[in-house]
Design a protein around this motif. Structure first.
Motif, PDB file in Angstrom:
ATOM      1  N   ALA A   3       8.908  63.761 -43.697  1.00 54.33           N
ATOM      2  CA  ALA A   3       9.585  64.026 -42.426  1.00 54.33           C
ATOM      3  C   ALA A   3       9.505  62.774 -41.558  1.00 54.33           C
ATOM      4  O   ALA A   3       8.474  62.108 -41.480  1.00 54.33           O
ATOM      5  N   ARG A   4      10.617  62.472 -40.909  1.00 57.74           N
ATOM      6  CA  ARG A   4      10.639  61.313 -39.992  1.00 57.74           C
ATOM      7  C   ARG A   4      10.250  61.776 -38.601  1.00 57.74           C
ATOM      8  O   ARG A   4      10.688  62.814 -38.134  1.00 57.74           O
ATOM      9  N   THR A   5       9.422  61.002 -37.970  1.00 59.42           N
ATOM     10  CA  THR A   5       9.018  61.330 -36.600  1.00 59.42           C
ATOM     11  C   THR A   5       9.640  60.318 -35.650  1.00 59.42           C
ATOM     12  O   THR A   5       9.853  59.158 -36.003  1.00 59.42           O
ATOM     13  N   ALA A   6       9.958  60.780 -34.510  1.00 59.89           N
ATOM     14  CA  ALA A   6      10.538  59.891 -33.495  1.00 59.89           C
ATOM     15  C   ALA A   6       9.439  58.978 -32.956  1.00 59.89           C
ATOM     16  O   ALA A   6       8.330  59.424 -32.667  1.00 59.89           O
ATOM     17  N   PHE A   7       9.771  57.724 -32.854  1.00 56.11           N
ATOM     18  CA  PHE A   7       8.812  56.744 -32.337  1.00 56.11           C
ATOM     19  C   PHE A   7       8.955  56.668 -30.833  1.00 56.11           C
ATOM     20  O   PHE A   7      10.034  56.379 -30.316  1.00 56.11           O
ATOM     21  N   THR A   8       7.911  56.950 -30.128  1.00 56.87           N
ATOM     22  CA  THR A   8       7.924  56.813 -28.667  1.00 56.87           C
ATOM     23  C   THR A   8       6.912  55.741 -28.298  1.00 56.87           C
ATOM     24  O   THR A   8       5.714  55.909 -28.498  1.00 56.87           O
ATOM     25  N   PRO A   9       7.416  54.619 -27.794  1.00 56.57           N
ATOM     26  CA  PRO A   9       6.486  53.539 -27.446  1.00 56.57           C
ATOM     27  C   PRO A   9       5.588  53.944 -26.282  1.00 56.57           C
ATOM     28  O   PRO A   9       5.964  54.723 -25.421  1.00 56.57           O
ATOM     29  N   GLU A  10       4.410  53.385 -26.281  1.00 56.02           N
ATOM     30  CA  GLU A  10       3.492  53.642 -25.180  1.00 56.02           C
ATOM     31  C   GLU A  10       3.995  52.926 -23.935  1.00 56.02           C
ATOM     32  O   GLU A  10       4.513  51.819 -24.025  1.00 56.02           O
ATOM     33  N   PRO A  11       3.860  53.542 -22.789  1.00 61.16           N
ATOM     34  CA  PRO A  11       4.306  52.865 -21.566  1.00 61.16           C
ATOM     35  C   PRO A  11       3.465  51.611 -21.316  1.00 61.16           C
ATOM     36  O   PRO A  11       2.257  51.605 -21.527  1.00 61.16           O
ATOM     37  N   VAL A  12       4.147  50.579 -20.881  1.00 61.11           N
ATOM     38  CA  VAL A  12       3.470  49.318 -20.587  1.00 61.11           C
ATOM     39  C   VAL A  12       2.814  49.449 -19.216  1.00 61.11           C
ATOM     40  O   VAL A  12       3.476  49.815 -18.245  1.00 61.11           O
ATOM     41  N   PRO A  13       1.528  49.184 -19.141  1.00 61.15           N
ATOM     42  CA  PRO A  13       0.875  49.294 -17.822  1.00 61.15           C
ATOM     43  C   PRO A  13       1.418  48.240 -16.863  1.00 61.15           C
ATOM     44  O   PRO A  13       1.696  47.110 -17.247  1.00 61.15           O
ATOM     45  N   ARG A  14       1.607  48.652 -15.649  1.00 60.95           N
ATOM     46  CA  ARG A  14       2.135  47.747 -14.632  1.00 60.95           C
ATOM     47  C   ARG A  14       1.061  46.741 -14.255  1.00 60.95           C
ATOM     48  O   ARG A  14      -0.090  47.100 -13.995  1.00 60.95           O
ATOM     49  N   ARG A  15       1.465  45.462 -14.221  1.00 56.96           N
ATOM     50  CA  ARG A  15       0.504  44.420 -13.849  1.00 56.96           C
ATOM     51  C   ARG A  15       0.265  44.435 -12.352  1.00 56.96           C
ATOM     52  O   ARG A  15       1.195  44.515 -11.572  1.00 56.96           O
ATOM     53  N   GLN A  16      -0.970  44.350 -12.006  1.00 51.60           N
ATOM     54  CA  GLN A  16      -1.328  44.280 -10.594  1.00 51.60           C
ATOM     55  C   GLN A  16      -1.363  42.816 -10.181  1.00 51.60           C
ATOM     56  O   GLN A  16      -1.987  42.001 -10.835  1.00 51.60           O
ATOM     57  N   SER A  17      -0.628  42.485  -9.128  1.00 52.53           N
ATOM     58  CA  SER A  17      -0.702  41.107  -8.657  1.00 52.53           C
ATOM     59  C   SER A  17      -1.917  40.975  -7.738  1.00 52.53           C
ATOM     60  O   SER A  17      -2.363  41.940  -7.135  1.00 52.53           O
ATOM     61  N   PHE A  18      -2.397  39.794  -7.663  1.00 54.98           N
ATOM     62  CA  PHE A  18      -3.550  39.539  -6.818  1.00 54.98           C
ATOM     63  C   PHE A  18      -3.136  39.642  -5.354  1.00 54.98           C
ATOM     64  O   PHE A  18      -2.035  39.240  -4.985  1.00 54.98           O
ATOM     65  N   PRO A  19      -3.982  40.168  -4.498  1.00 55.63           N
ATOM     66  CA  PRO A  19      -3.624  40.296  -3.082  1.00 55.63           C
ATOM     67  C   PRO A  19      -3.251  38.961  -2.454  1.00 55.63           C
ATOM     68  O   PRO A  19      -2.345  38.895  -1.626  1.00 55.63           O
ATOM     69  N   PHE A  20      -3.914  37.893  -2.874  1.00 51.44           N
ATOM     70  CA  PHE A  20      -3.597  36.589  -2.292  1.00 51.44           C
ATOM     71  C   PHE A  20      -2.178  36.165  -2.640  1.00 51.44           C
ATOM     72  O   PHE A  20      -1.469  35.602  -1.798  1.00 51.44           O
ATOM     73  N   VAL A  21      -1.753  36.438  -3.867  1.00 47.94           N
ATOM     74  CA  VAL A  21      -0.394  36.062  -4.285  1.00 47.94           C
ATOM     75  C   VAL A  21       0.631  36.818  -3.456  1.00 47.94           C
ATOM     76  O   VAL A  21       1.617  36.245  -2.986  1.00 47.94           O
ATOM     77  N   THR A  22       0.401  38.096  -3.266  1.00 47.20           N
ATOM     78  CA  THR A  22       1.311  38.899  -2.455  1.00 47.20           C
ATOM     79  C   THR A  22       1.336  38.390  -1.019  1.00 47.20           C
ATOM     80  O   THR A  22       2.403  38.265  -0.414  1.00 47.20           O
ATOM     81  N   TRP A  23       0.179  38.098  -0.477  1.00 45.46           N
ATOM     82  CA  TRP A  23       0.092  37.586   0.887  1.00 45.46           C
ATOM     83  C   TRP A  23       0.800  36.233   1.001  1.00 45.46           C
ATOM     84  O   TRP A  23       1.576  36.010   1.938  1.00 45.46           O
ATOM     85  N   ALA A  24       0.554  35.328   0.054  1.00 46.46           N
ATOM     86  CA  ALA A  24       1.161  33.992   0.096  1.00 46.46           C
ATOM     87  C   ALA A  24       2.670  34.093  -0.025  1.00 46.46           C
ATOM     88  O   ALA A  24       3.409  33.365   0.654  1.00 46.46           O
ATOM     89  N   ARG A  25       3.147  34.990  -0.874  1.00 46.60           N
ATOM     90  CA  ARG A  25       4.591  35.154  -1.038  1.00 46.60           C
ATOM     91  C   ARG A  25       5.225  35.648   0.255  1.00 46.60           C
ATOM     92  O   ARG A  25       6.274  35.147   0.681  1.00 46.60           O
ATOM     93  N   SER A  26       4.611  36.608   0.909  1.00 49.92           N
ATOM     94  CA  SER A  26       5.174  37.132   2.155  1.00 49.92           C
ATOM     95  C   SER A  26       5.118  36.084   3.263  1.00 49.92           C
ATOM     96  O   SER A  26       6.044  35.992   4.076  1.00 49.92           O
ATOM     97  N   ARG A  27       4.061  35.287   3.295  1.00 50.53           N
ATOM     98  CA  ARG A  27       3.973  34.220   4.297  1.00 50.53           C
ATOM     99  C   ARG A  27       5.056  33.171   4.081  1.00 50.53           C
ATOM    100  O   ARG A  27       5.640  32.656   5.025  1.00 50.53           O
ATOM    101  N   LEU A  28       5.308  32.831   2.821  1.00 48.47           N
ATOM    102  CA  LEU A  28       6.338  31.846   2.512  1.00 48.47           C
ATOM    103  C   LEU A  28       7.710  32.349   2.935  1.00 48.47           C
ATOM    104  O   LEU A  28       8.488  31.616   3.555  1.00 48.47           O
ATOM    105  N   LEU A  29       8.019  33.599   2.629  1.00 47.33           N
ATOM    106  CA  LEU A  29       9.304  34.162   3.036  1.00 47.33           C
ATOM    107  C   LEU A  29       9.431  34.206   4.558  1.00 47.33           C
ATOM    108  O   LEU A  29      10.504  33.920   5.101  1.00 47.33           O
ATOM    109  N   ALA A  30       8.353  34.538   5.243  1.00 42.41           N
ATOM    110  CA  ALA A  30       8.379  34.570   6.709  1.00 42.41           C
ATOM    111  C   ALA A  30       8.601  33.175   7.272  1.00 42.41           C
ATOM    112  O   ALA A  30       9.357  32.986   8.233  1.00 42.41           O
TER     113      ALA A  30
END
Length: 71
Positions: A3-30
């Motif tokens: 019997a063939r089974t349907a292949f369901t890939p495992e969900p890829v965990p979302r990468r957490q960005s570092f708080p500093f990177v998020t802060w630096a990006r928002s400061r640059l845009l501002a």
């Protein structure tokens, strides 16, 4: 027959960005937005006020011709 089974890939965990990177990006845009706004406001100043600031129309034209990321 196997019997063939349907292949369901495992969900890829979302990468957490570092708080500093998020802060630096928002400061640059501002910073870019502030620079854009200041150049737009500078272009609307009349000649009398420009003389008070010690600027010429050529100085203003040169500054306003820069892109928002340029200092």
């Amino acid at each position: 027959m196997a019997a063939r089974t349907a292949f369901t890939p495992e969900p890829v965990p979302r990468r957490q960005s570092f708080p500093f990177v998020t802060w630096a990006r928002s400061r640059l845009l501002a910073r870019w937005y502030d620079r854009h706004s200041q150049r737009r406001d500078l272009s609307e100043i009349d000649d009398h006020l420009l003389r008070d600031l010690g600027l010429t129309r050529e100085d203003v034209r040169r500054e306003c011709a820069k892109s928002f990321w340029q200092v």
